[in-house]
Scaffold this motif. Sequence first.
Motif, PDB file in Angstrom:
ATOM      1  N   PRO A 183      48.427  48.444  37.143  1.00 47.20           N
ATOM      2  CA  PRO A 183      48.518  48.859  38.553  1.00 47.20           C
ATOM      3  C   PRO A 183      47.732  47.974  39.515  1.00 47.20           C
ATOM      4  N   LEU A 184      46.934  47.005  39.003  1.00 46.89           N
ATOM      5  CA  LEU A 184      46.045  46.256  39.886  1.00 46.89           C
ATOM      6  C   LEU A 184      46.796  45.511  40.983  1.00 46.89           C
ATOM      7  N   ALA A 185      47.869  44.806  40.608  1.00 50.49           N
ATOM      8  CA  ALA A 185      48.595  44.011  41.610  1.00 50.49           C
ATOM      9  C   ALA A 185      49.171  44.883  42.720  1.00 50.49           C
ATOM     10  N   GLU A 317      42.308  67.296  38.098  1.00 46.07           N
ATOM     11  CA  GLU A 317      41.753  67.598  36.777  1.00 46.07           C
ATOM     12  C   GLU A 317      41.230  66.329  36.112  1.00 46.07           C
ATOM     13  N   ASP A 318      42.021  65.258  36.175  1.00 44.02           N
ATOM     14  CA  ASP A 318      41.598  63.988  35.568  1.00 44.02           C
ATOM     15  C   ASP A 318      40.360  63.429  36.266  1.00 44.02           C
ATOM     16  N   LEU A 319      40.309  63.550  37.583  1.00 46.03           N
ATOM     17  CA  LEU A 319      39.149  63.043  38.318  1.00 46.03           C
ATOM     18  C   LEU A 319      37.900  63.873  38.025  1.00 46.03           C
ATOM     19  N   LEU A 320      38.075  65.170  37.805  1.00 46.79           N
ATOM     20  CA  LEU A 320      36.932  66.010  37.429  1.00 46.79           C
ATOM     21  C   LEU A 320      36.380  65.610  36.064  1.00 46.79           C
ATOM     22  N   ARG A 388      42.676  53.621  36.547  1.00 49.01           N
ATOM     23  CA  ARG A 388      43.534  54.080  35.450  1.00 49.01           C
ATOM     24  C   ARG A 388      44.106  55.461  35.755  1.00 49.01           C
ATOM     25  N   ILE A 389      43.270  56.361  36.287  1.00 49.80           N
ATOM     26  CA  ILE A 389      43.742  57.708  36.619  1.00 49.80           C
ATOM     27  C   ILE A 389      44.813  57.644  37.702  1.00 49.80           C
ATOM     28  N   GLY A 393      48.732  58.553  37.268  1.00 52.50           N
ATOM     29  CA  GLY A 393      49.321  59.544  38.163  1.00 52.50           C
ATOM     30  C   GLY A 393      50.565  59.029  38.857  1.00 52.50           C
ATOM     31  N   LEU A 394      50.535  57.772  39.273  1.00 52.19           N
ATOM     32  CA  LEU A 394      51.702  57.173  39.920  1.00 52.19           C
ATOM     33  C   LEU A 394      52.838  56.982  38.922  1.00 52.19           C
TER      34      LEU A 394
END
Length: 620
Positions: A183-185, A317-320, A388-389, A393-394
């Motif tokens: 996803p970096l680019a 949830e993933d960010l928590l 990464r999260i 998600g995207l």
Amino acid sequence: MALAALGADAAIQAQGGKKDLERAEALLRTGDFAGTDAALSSAETKFSRARSEIIPYKILLPVPWIGRQVSATDDLLTSGIEATRAIRSAVGVLSEVLKVAGGDLGQLLPESGTFASLTPVQKREILAKLLSVGPSLREVREAILRSRAAFDHIPKTGLAAPLRLAIIPFGERLDILEGTLAPLAPLAEVLPRVAGYPVPRTHLFLLQNYTEIRPSGGFIGSFGIVKVADGDLVSFDTHDVYSLDNPATGRVAVKPPAPLAKYLGVKTWFFRDSNWSPDFRQAAEEAIRAYDREVAAARLNFPPVDSVIGMTPRVAEDLLRLVGPITVSGVTFTPENLVDELEYQVELGFLETGLPPAQRKEIQGELAGELLRRLTSLPVDRWPEILRILGDGLREKRIMIYDRDPSVQERYQAFDWAGRVKETSGDFLMVVDANLASLKTDAVVDRTIGYRIYPDESGALHGVATITYKNNGSFTWKTTRYRTYTRIYAPAGSRFLRGEGAMENDKILDPRRRPGTYDAEEELGKAVFGAFVSVEPGETRSLTFEYLLPDSIGDGVSGGRYTLLAEKQPGTSGHRLTLDLDFGKRVVRAAPPEDPREFGDARYRFVTDLRIDRQFVVGF
């Protein structure tokens, strides 16, 4: 050592490359970019030498078992080379970006190395730098894709134990790398704009609850207005959806889609129900129209918006999991209890504390504010975890973005972040549920999707999609009978033939439980078939759609190739998908391959999930 059987020199080189990668990881954590680059360069060289060492063994490729080992080893080394190149390119770009922020990674880790600690000038410089490194990061993405392609080419069966044991951990690391680097680019291209650089932006956040599934992700119970400028959060306000819809009641009159009118009993299409299309661009455009219309009609003090971001609670949830439990207003939220606890607080808990109904969802804003504060306080070495999260998600349609600027929207679509229903020339299947007055029952419903095709006596291909629902819930304050209007999206030109399982309404509104009708229309360049079904707690029901596929699908099979895109509904967790495709002619190849025990007949059988969109190719 997995490569020992294919040459000691190759094994030694590969083992050396592995150690260099481990050394590079340790050096990167200290901020030694020069040392990291040298270690990665050494790893790439050793993997390349190992691959050269096995070239003489390729003469054995036609030999059944040995050839499989040679091919798998070659693919594994190729994947390792490309992954190393991707890491090396990414580290180079990271070095450039961080020099803008203060010189090197060591200066930013860990105490001062947070986004919140950066000055406004540093934030603007970093965002400007991100916009300029797009070409370099595109090479990172391409290298990761090449690495993934080589790894996916490795046979999954018939490998020697040492080789198989080497592949498993590499695959796990590649999954992490792909989720972080791929996803970096695209993020570098769009993140500055999302962050309000070079011009301020106002985003409309749709908080879509997946426990009450709707076509583009979930019921819009709350929404947020986020203003950003040059990487700084200017304001972040969350609102109960009824703070917009209720003041507009009686002031707007837009006819809702027929299923909403029939099964929800609504006469007006409000903002809360605007995400009726499974295509997020259409849903977002309708949300903006409803938002603008209701703000104007009720003369509310809400600003115009530039973009729409749809998000489900799974992202939170993933960010928590990343930042740890958060306590606000005396309530502690964890990844495990987030959805249930938040639902309880806004439905019942506010009564216990004496809050007026209009303030019942303020706890969401408090939680979001604290989560954002913690994220921006994470040190730089934790930023890849955030990426990464967001990337996951995207990719899994838990986050989708729409922008009113056509040039920005075009980039979102190019990166597959826009939640579009895809165009395809082959077969297509998308199952779209809409929970209509079933509370949060999706949390306790298991559903499986079955798809089969078969040729009739004339040779025409029929498609049969069956969705099976099992309601594991009971009658409580948040779960009840499951009422869904289900749509099947099929290739344009498909013709509905028959169905089974449709209901006129649920057992309360239709005690006779009469069979329902099936709707057919064209939308988004697809044939769409829809029907209603209601599933009582403890009950299992199936809904079946059978249709004649267009001639182009049969022509493709006659020409030696069949393709199927099975697209995931946004917000869903990954329903089980079972394929049983009878082509009436012998299948000679397929991707992904079916179980070897199924080879050699006219059918393709495969079981997977719809965590992401799935593509299938069959050759004859």
